[in-house]
Design a protein around this motif. Structure first.
Motif, short mmCIF file in Angstrom:
data_model
loop_
_atom_site.label_atom_id
_atom_site.label_comp_id
_atom_site.label_asym_id
_atom_site.label_seq_id
_atom_site.Cartn_x
_atom_site.Cartn_y
_atom_site.Cartn_z
N THR A 123 52.79 16.58 34.17
CA THR A 123 52.60 16.09 32.81
C THR A 123 53.66 16.68 31.89
O THR A 123 53.92 17.88 31.92
CB THR A 123 51.19 16.42 32.30
N PHE B 2 56.49 15.94 34.42
CA PHE B 2 57.10 14.63 34.64
C PHE B 2 58.61 14.78 34.77
O PHE B 2 59.23 14.29 35.73
CB PHE B 2 56.75 13.73 33.44
N ALA C 60 48.58 4.35 38.80
CA ALA C 60 48.32 4.65 37.39
C ALA C 60 47.21 3.77 36.83
O ALA C 60 46.30 4.25 36.14
CB ALA C 60 49.59 4.48 36.57
N GLU D 262 48.28 7.02 24.24
CA GLU D 262 48.36 8.40 24.71
C GLU D 262 49.09 9.29 23.71
O GLU D 262 49.88 8.82 22.89
CB GLU D 262 49.07 8.45 26.07
N ARG E 219 57.25 5.91 30.94
CA ARG E 219 56.27 6.92 30.56
C ARG E 219 55.41 7.38 31.74
O ARG E 219 54.78 8.42 31.67
CB ARG E 219 55.35 6.37 29.46
N ILE E 220 55.41 6.61 32.84
CA ILE E 220 54.66 6.98 34.04
C ILE E 220 55.48 6.62 35.27
O ILE E 220 56.14 5.57 35.30
CB ILE E 220 53.31 6.23 34.14
N THR F 22 53.36 11.81 34.28
CA THR F 22 53.29 11.15 32.98
C THR F 22 54.07 11.95 31.94
O THR F 22 53.98 13.18 31.90
CB THR F 22 51.83 11.03 32.50
#
Length: 253
Positions: free
Chosen positions: A93, A97, A150, A161, A194-195, A207
């Protein structure tokens, strides 16, 4: 702690000044109380993770938490590589990421000089670059690919988010990362990544947003719940004894 609970390594340099870090204990407590997903969590500083592949491989899941720049970039990369190569459920995260993508670029794509603009690492063009607009303290919509890991974890193809970052993936590297098997399954309204996830792996999800910051902290974000579920589903009997793990820095300490 239940000796049969899956063990998760929280790799990152724990700090009371990092909001995500202060929220993680309550989120894991909520997982246990609301979802009956109990995890035996250990904090692993990045300096200790460096060169500790075999010990990290004894965990049932690895979570590379926010807090970049890490004290040891090599330790963060070791965590991502160990999870990727050993088939250990992995969640990265924010900084996690960024460093999971950096590890993949260097060790799978052969881009050994790929670097991170925040730290100046790497001799070539930076893979991780400043965002056009900093997302620190912001929230935004993420569009999720149908049928992806995801989407399965989030239970939706659209989500809002929260972020606390200023660096992301350079679009110049999207093609080569895709060619080597990485899948980008979440983008913002402008199409920025973003993911990302790794097909064929039991659970490998990263993420740029921070699920640790979602809500008021009394319920774990769906991707955190998904990591816990993957850790339980893939838990290996041979790592049941705590003595196989050299660290004693449990979450509660």
């Amino acid at each position: 702690m239940n000796s049969f609970a899956p063990r998760v390594a929280l790799v990152g340099d724990r700090s009371p000044n990092v909001r995500a870090h202060t929220r993680i204990p309550a989120l894991l407590t909520a997982l246990a109380e609301r979802e009956r997903l109990v995890l035996d969590a250990y904090w692993i500083p990045t300096e200790e993770a460096e060169g500790s592949e075999e010990s990290l491989a004894g965990f049932d899941a690895i979570w590379l938490v926010p807090g970049s720049p890490y004290r040891s970039e090599a330790g963060a990369l070791t965590a991502a590589r160990t999870a990727r190569e050993r088939g250990i459920p992995f969640l990265g995260t924010c900084g996690g990421f960024q460093h999971a993508l950096l590890e993949y670029a260097r060790n799978v794509c052969g881009l050994t000089s790929a670097g991170h603009a925040e730290t100046g690492s790497g001799a070539g063009d930076p893979l991780i670059v400043p965002l056009a607009c900093s997302l620190a303290g912001h929230e935004g919509t993420v569009r999720v690919t149908a049928g992806s890991l995801a989407e399965q974890a989030l239970g939706a193809e659209r989500t809002v988010e929260r972020y606390h970052c200023s660096y992301g993936l350079s679009p110049a590297f999207l093609g080569v990362l895709r060619e080597h098997g990485l899948r980008f399954t979440g983008v913002d309204e402008n199409g920025e990544v973003r993911i990302a996830e790794l097909p064929g792996h039991p659970f490998f999800l990263v993420t740029l947003f921070q699920p640790e910051l979602a809500g008021d902290g009394d319920r774990a974000h769906p991707v955190i719940k998904a990591l816990a579920g993957a850790a339980r589903a893939t838990r290996r009997p041979q790592v049941a004894e705590t003595s196989s793990v050299p660290w004693t820095r449990r979450l509660s300490s």
